[in-house]
Motif scaffolding. Structure first.
Motif, PDB file in Angstrom:
ATOM      1  N   GLU A  24      -7.949  19.291  35.464  1.00 15.65           N
ATOM      2  CA  GLU A  24      -7.464  20.546  35.058  1.00 15.65           C
ATOM      3  C   GLU A  24      -5.710  20.039  35.353  1.00 15.65           C
ATOM      4  O   GLU A  24      -5.101  21.238  35.723  1.00 15.65           O
ATOM      5  CB  GLU A  24      -7.710  21.578  36.318  1.00 15.65           C
ATOM      6  CG  GLU A  24      -9.147  22.031  36.362  1.00 15.65           C
ATOM      7  CD  GLU A  24      -9.346  23.532  35.489  1.00 15.65           C
ATOM      8  OE1 GLU A  24      -8.524  24.186  35.364  1.00 15.65           O
ATOM      9  OE2 GLU A  24     -10.558  23.363  34.881  1.00 15.65           O
ATOM     10  N   TYR A  25      -5.129  19.141  35.221  1.00 13.16           N
ATOM     11  CA  TYR A  25      -3.708  18.838  34.942  1.00 13.16           C
ATOM     12  C   TYR A  25      -3.627  19.382  33.783  1.00 13.16           C
ATOM     13  O   TYR A  25      -4.415  19.414  32.820  1.00 13.16           O
ATOM     14  CB  TYR A  25      -3.713  17.288  35.037  1.00 13.16           C
ATOM     15  CG  TYR A  25      -3.579  16.837  36.568  1.00 13.16           C
ATOM     16  CD1 TYR A  25      -2.640  16.791  37.469  1.00 13.16           C
ATOM     17  CD2 TYR A  25      -4.897  16.443  36.825  1.00 13.16           C
ATOM     18  CE1 TYR A  25      -2.797  16.416  38.631  1.00 13.16           C
ATOM     19  CE2 TYR A  25      -5.106  16.066  38.539  1.00 13.16           C
ATOM     20  CZ  TYR A  25      -4.156  15.819  39.091  1.00 13.16           C
ATOM     21  OH  TYR A  25      -4.061  15.557  40.465  1.00 13.16           O
ATOM     22  N   GLU A  26      -2.151  19.616  33.426  1.00 16.88           N
ATOM     23  CA  GLU A  26      -1.604  19.918  32.279  1.00 16.88           C
ATOM     24  C   GLU A  26      -1.297  18.626  31.394  1.00 16.88           C
ATOM     25  O   GLU A  26      -0.436  18.053  32.146  1.00 16.88           O
ATOM     26  CB  GLU A  26      -0.220  20.958  32.652  1.00 16.88           C
ATOM     27  CG  GLU A  26       0.213  21.780  31.095  1.00 16.88           C
ATOM     28  CD  GLU A  26       1.357  22.197  31.499  1.00 16.88           C
ATOM     29  OE1 GLU A  26       2.202  22.358  30.552  1.00 16.88           O
ATOM     30  OE2 GLU A  26       1.613  22.795  32.815  1.00 16.88           O
ATOM     31  N   VAL A  27      -1.949  18.431  30.618  1.00 17.47           N
ATOM     32  CA  VAL A  27      -1.826  17.232  30.047  1.00 17.47           C
ATOM     33  C   VAL A  27      -0.849  17.229  28.561  1.00 17.47           C
ATOM     34  O   VAL A  27      -1.416  18.032  27.564  1.00 17.47           O
ATOM     35  CB  VAL A  27      -3.239  16.436  29.696  1.00 17.47           C
ATOM     36  CG1 VAL A  27      -2.992  15.167  29.228  1.00 17.47           C
ATOM     37  CG2 VAL A  27      -3.793  16.214  30.848  1.00 17.47           C
ATOM     38  N   LEU A  28       0.146  16.350  28.430  1.00 23.12           N
ATOM     39  CA  LEU A  28       0.935  16.304  27.303  1.00 23.12           C
ATOM     40  C   LEU A  28       0.525  14.924  26.573  1.00 23.12           C
ATOM     41  O   LEU A  28       0.847  13.897  27.246  1.00 23.12           O
ATOM     42  CB  LEU A  28       2.383  16.609  27.391  1.00 23.12           C
ATOM     43  CG  LEU A  28       2.700  17.755  27.789  1.00 23.12           C
ATOM     44  CD1 LEU A  28       4.191  17.790  28.044  1.00 23.12           C
ATOM     45  CD2 LEU A  28       2.383  19.035  26.914  1.00 23.12           C
ATOM     46  N   MET A  29      -0.360  14.992  25.434  1.00 26.89           N
ATOM     47  CA  MET A  29      -0.688  13.473  24.677  1.00 26.89           C
ATOM     48  C   MET A  29       0.535  13.323  23.786  1.00 26.89           C
ATOM     49  O   MET A  29       0.279  14.154  22.712  1.00 26.89           O
ATOM     50  CB  MET A  29      -2.121  13.583  24.326  1.00 26.89           C
ATOM     51  CG  MET A  29      -2.378  12.453  23.695  1.00 26.89           C
ATOM     52  SD  MET A  29      -4.082  12.485  23.258  1.00 26.89           S
ATOM     53  CE  MET A  29      -4.407  11.221  22.204  1.00 26.89           C
ATOM     54  N   TRP A  30       1.301  12.470  23.940  1.00 27.07           N
ATOM     55  CA  TRP A  30       2.412  12.056  22.985  1.00 27.07           C
ATOM     56  C   TRP A  30       1.717  11.016  21.994  1.00 27.07           C
ATOM     57  O   TRP A  30       1.231   9.784  22.378  1.00 27.07           O
ATOM     58  CB  TRP A  30       3.533  11.470  23.734  1.00 27.07           C
ATOM     59  CG  TRP A  30       4.711  11.161  22.594  1.00 27.07           C
ATOM     60  CD1 TRP A  30       5.467  11.840  21.999  1.00 27.07           C
ATOM     61  CD2 TRP A  30       4.814   9.620  22.269  1.00 27.07           C
ATOM     62  NE1 TRP A  30       6.464  10.912  21.144  1.00 27.07           N
ATOM     63  CE2 TRP A  30       5.918   9.719  21.077  1.00 27.07           C
ATOM     64  CE3 TRP A  30       4.272   8.637  22.541  1.00 27.07           C
ATOM     65  CZ2 TRP A  30       6.364   8.582  20.656  1.00 27.07           C
ATOM     66  CZ3 TRP A  30       4.850   7.370  21.643  1.00 27.07           C
ATOM     67  CH2 TRP A  30       5.914   7.657  20.998  1.00 27.07           C
ATOM     68  N   VAL A  31       1.649  11.223  20.903  1.00 29.45           N
ATOM     69  CA  VAL A  31       1.503  10.223  19.600  1.00 29.45           C
ATOM     70  C   VAL A  31       2.442  10.076  18.688  1.00 29.45           C
ATOM     71  O   VAL A  31       3.299  10.970  18.652  1.00 29.45           O
ATOM     72  CB  VAL A  31       0.182  10.731  18.910  1.00 29.45           C
ATOM     73  CG1 VAL A  31      -0.991  11.064  19.802  1.00 29.45           C
ATOM     74  CG2 VAL A  31       0.308  12.082  18.154  1.00 29.45           C
ATOM     75  N   ARG A  32       2.874   8.781  18.176  1.00 23.75           N
ATOM     76  CA  ARG A  32       3.984   8.468  17.294  1.00 23.75           C
ATOM     77  C   ARG A  32       4.111   9.203  16.160  1.00 23.75           C
ATOM     78  O   ARG A  32       4.957   9.931  15.695  1.00 23.75           O
ATOM     79  CB  ARG A  32       4.021   7.083  17.140  1.00 23.75           C
ATOM     80  CG  ARG A  32       5.180   6.547  16.723  1.00 23.75           C
ATOM     81  CD  ARG A  32       5.542   5.136  16.922  1.00 23.75           C
ATOM     82  NE  ARG A  32       4.044   4.498  16.810  1.00 23.75           N
ATOM     83  CZ  ARG A  32       3.739   3.514  16.066  1.00 23.75           C
ATOM     84  NH1 ARG A  32       4.697   3.447  14.913  1.00 23.75           N
ATOM     85  NH2 ARG A  32       2.584   2.882  15.941  1.00 23.75           N
ATOM     86  N   SER A  33       2.881   9.595  15.448  1.00 21.58           N
ATOM     87  CA  SER A  33       2.840  10.275  14.310  1.00 21.58           C
ATOM     88  C   SER A  33       1.652  11.169  14.406  1.00 21.58           C
ATOM     89  O   SER A  33       0.667  10.954  14.778  1.00 21.58           O
ATOM     90  CB  SER A  33       2.886   9.363  12.937  1.00 21.58           C
ATOM     91  OG  SER A  33       1.663   8.574  13.074  1.00 21.58           O
ATOM     92  N   LEU A  34       1.943  12.418  13.894  1.00 22.74           N
ATOM     93  CA  LEU A  34       1.101  13.537  14.164  1.00 22.74           C
ATOM     94  C   LEU A  34       0.520  14.142  12.695  1.00 22.74           C
ATOM     95  O   LEU A  34       1.096  13.880  11.725  1.00 22.74           O
ATOM     96  CB  LEU A  34       1.903  14.943  14.724  1.00 22.74           C
ATOM     97  CG  LEU A  34       1.394  15.820  15.434  1.00 22.74           C
ATOM     98  CD1 LEU A  34       0.411  15.248  16.375  1.00 22.74           C
ATOM     99  CD2 LEU A  34       2.191  17.004  15.680  1.00 22.74           C
ATOM    100  N   ASP A  35      -0.623  14.164  12.513  1.00 19.26           N
ATOM    101  CA  ASP A  35      -1.373  14.725  11.323  1.00 19.26           C
ATOM    102  C   ASP A  35      -0.875  16.264  11.306  1.00 19.26           C
ATOM    103  O   ASP A  35      -1.699  16.796  12.070  1.00 19.26           O
ATOM    104  CB  ASP A  35      -2.883  14.153  11.291  1.00 19.26           C
ATOM    105  CG  ASP A  35      -3.604  14.982  10.255  1.00 19.26           C
ATOM    106  OD1 ASP A  35      -2.739  15.565   9.352  1.00 19.26           O
ATOM    107  OD2 ASP A  35      -4.807  14.541  10.015  1.00 19.26           O
ATOM    108  N   GLU A  36       0.178  16.401  10.544  1.00 20.06           N
ATOM    109  CA  GLU A  36       0.490  17.780  10.632  1.00 20.06           C
ATOM    110  C   GLU A  36      -0.465  18.872   9.949  1.00 20.06           C
ATOM    111  O   GLU A  36      -0.697  20.039  10.694  1.00 20.06           O
ATOM    112  CB  GLU A  36       1.775  18.106   9.397  1.00 20.06           C
ATOM    113  CG  GLU A  36       2.933  17.151   9.841  1.00 20.06           C
ATOM    114  CD  GLU A  36       3.626  17.861  11.166  1.00 20.06           C
ATOM    115  OE1 GLU A  36       3.274  18.845  11.680  1.00 20.06           O
ATOM    116  OE2 GLU A  36       4.579  17.008  11.638  1.00 20.06           O
TER     117      GLU A  36
END
Ligand code: CAA
Length: 282
Positions: A24-36
């Motif tokens: 239940e943590y608020e997780v922000l997953m950062w990825v270099r490129s996003l599939d828009e």
């Protein structure tokens, strides 16, 4: 610490995202490129794992949905500004890591802890590009992250005791057993495990036994859950080679020299499970 930023989209990053989201943590997953067209594509592997656990009755669909809803995918580092903890799990390249930590140091609030999941690089060197080296630390998970209990907690030369204690606490909160390790090449586990794998490659190359028999021997003779060559395929042969190269470079001792067969396989893109071919086929 409630808001956690996790950098990367590889096996380790996904495992770390999963265990924090499950708690239940608020997780922000950062990825270099996003599939828009489908930004959630990056969490698909986690969805598949959780789906399997639902089928097996090991978790509920409700828990799976809550876990997935705790994960947000971002591709702008600025989105991580308010995170309490950031765990970097990108490629094992010192220059890339330094570049990211420098940016994070400028972006993140003053008390954000910046952790790296590096498997063998120097925490002090990474910390040195920031103005918060007291809040930079190693948090080394093991593959597969949801199943492996250990986290090596590695202090760099300037990491504060307060930062270390906070990382020990949060590691326990996500169900792990932290072990404090001084900064040294390969820390504890990889300094033992990766040379063992390298030795198994040498035994194979010498024709002492087949790959199956080497693995069977270590499973039955040393009670390892999987043999060293199957484990190399799980870890990734490129990762094993990179760790051997760090050990050799740092210690200058030929006992850490990577076996030519390991290097040849990496050059041939036989990296293990991730390329579907390593010592075994997948
Ligand atoms: N989340 C939660 N549960 C999961 C899961 C996930 N992502 N993936 C699998 N599971 C569950 C499965 O459902 C399964 O449950 P059941 O048996 O009840 O169905 C259970 O976990 C075990 O799954 P498997 O049957 O696939 O696993 P296994 O019993 O064959 O064990 C293993 C697999 C844990 C990988 C074991 O073989 C092992 O411990 N191998 C050694 C791994 C190791 O040494 N890792 C360290 C590598 S070094 C490293 O990572 C550091 C580095 O820097 C390189």
């Amino acid at each position: 610490m409630r808001k956690i930023g996790i950098l990367g989209r590889g096996t380790m990053a996904l495992g770390i995202v999963q265990i924090f989201a499950e708690k239940e943590y608020e997780v922000l997953m950062w990825v270099r490129s996003l599939d828009e067209t489908n930004p959630r594509q990056s969490v698909k592997p986690i969805e598949r794992v959780l789906d399997r656990l639902v089928q097996k009755g090991k978790t509920t669909e409700e828990h799976m949905n809550i876990t997935l809803s705790n994960i947000e995918i971002v591709n702008d580092l600025n989105s991580l500004r308010d995170c309490d903890l950031i765990i970097e799990a990108i490629s094992e390249d010192m220059e890339i890591k330094k570049g990211i930590f420098k940016k994070l140091d400028n972006i993140c609030k003053e008390n954000t802890i910046l952790a790296t999941n590096t498997s063998s690089l120097s925490i002090s060197e990474i910390a040195n590009v920031t103005r918060r080296s007291d809040k930079v630390i190693g948090m080394h998970f093991f593959n597969p992250v949801p199943l492996m209990k250990l986290v090596e907690v590695i202090k760099g030369i300037a990491t504060s005791d307060e930062t270390k204690e906070r990382i020990i606490k949060i590691s326990k909160e996500v169900g792990k057993t932290p072990v404090e390790v001084q900064e040294a090449p390969g820390f504890v586990v990889n300094r033992i495990l990766i040379p063992m794998i390298n030795e198994a490659v040498g035994i194979l190359a010498d024709g002492v036994a087949t790959k199956e028999d080497i693995d069977e021997a270590m499973k039955l003779g040393a009670n390892h859950p999987m043999g060293p060559l199957a484990l190399a395929d799980l870890i990734g042969l490129d990762v094993c080679l990179a760790i051997m190269d760090v050990l050799y470079k740092e210690f200058g001792d030929t006992k850490y020299r990577a076996h030519p067969l390991l290097r040849k396989m990496v050059r041939g893109n036989l990296l293990g499970r991730k390329t579907k071919r390593g010592f075994y086929q997948y």
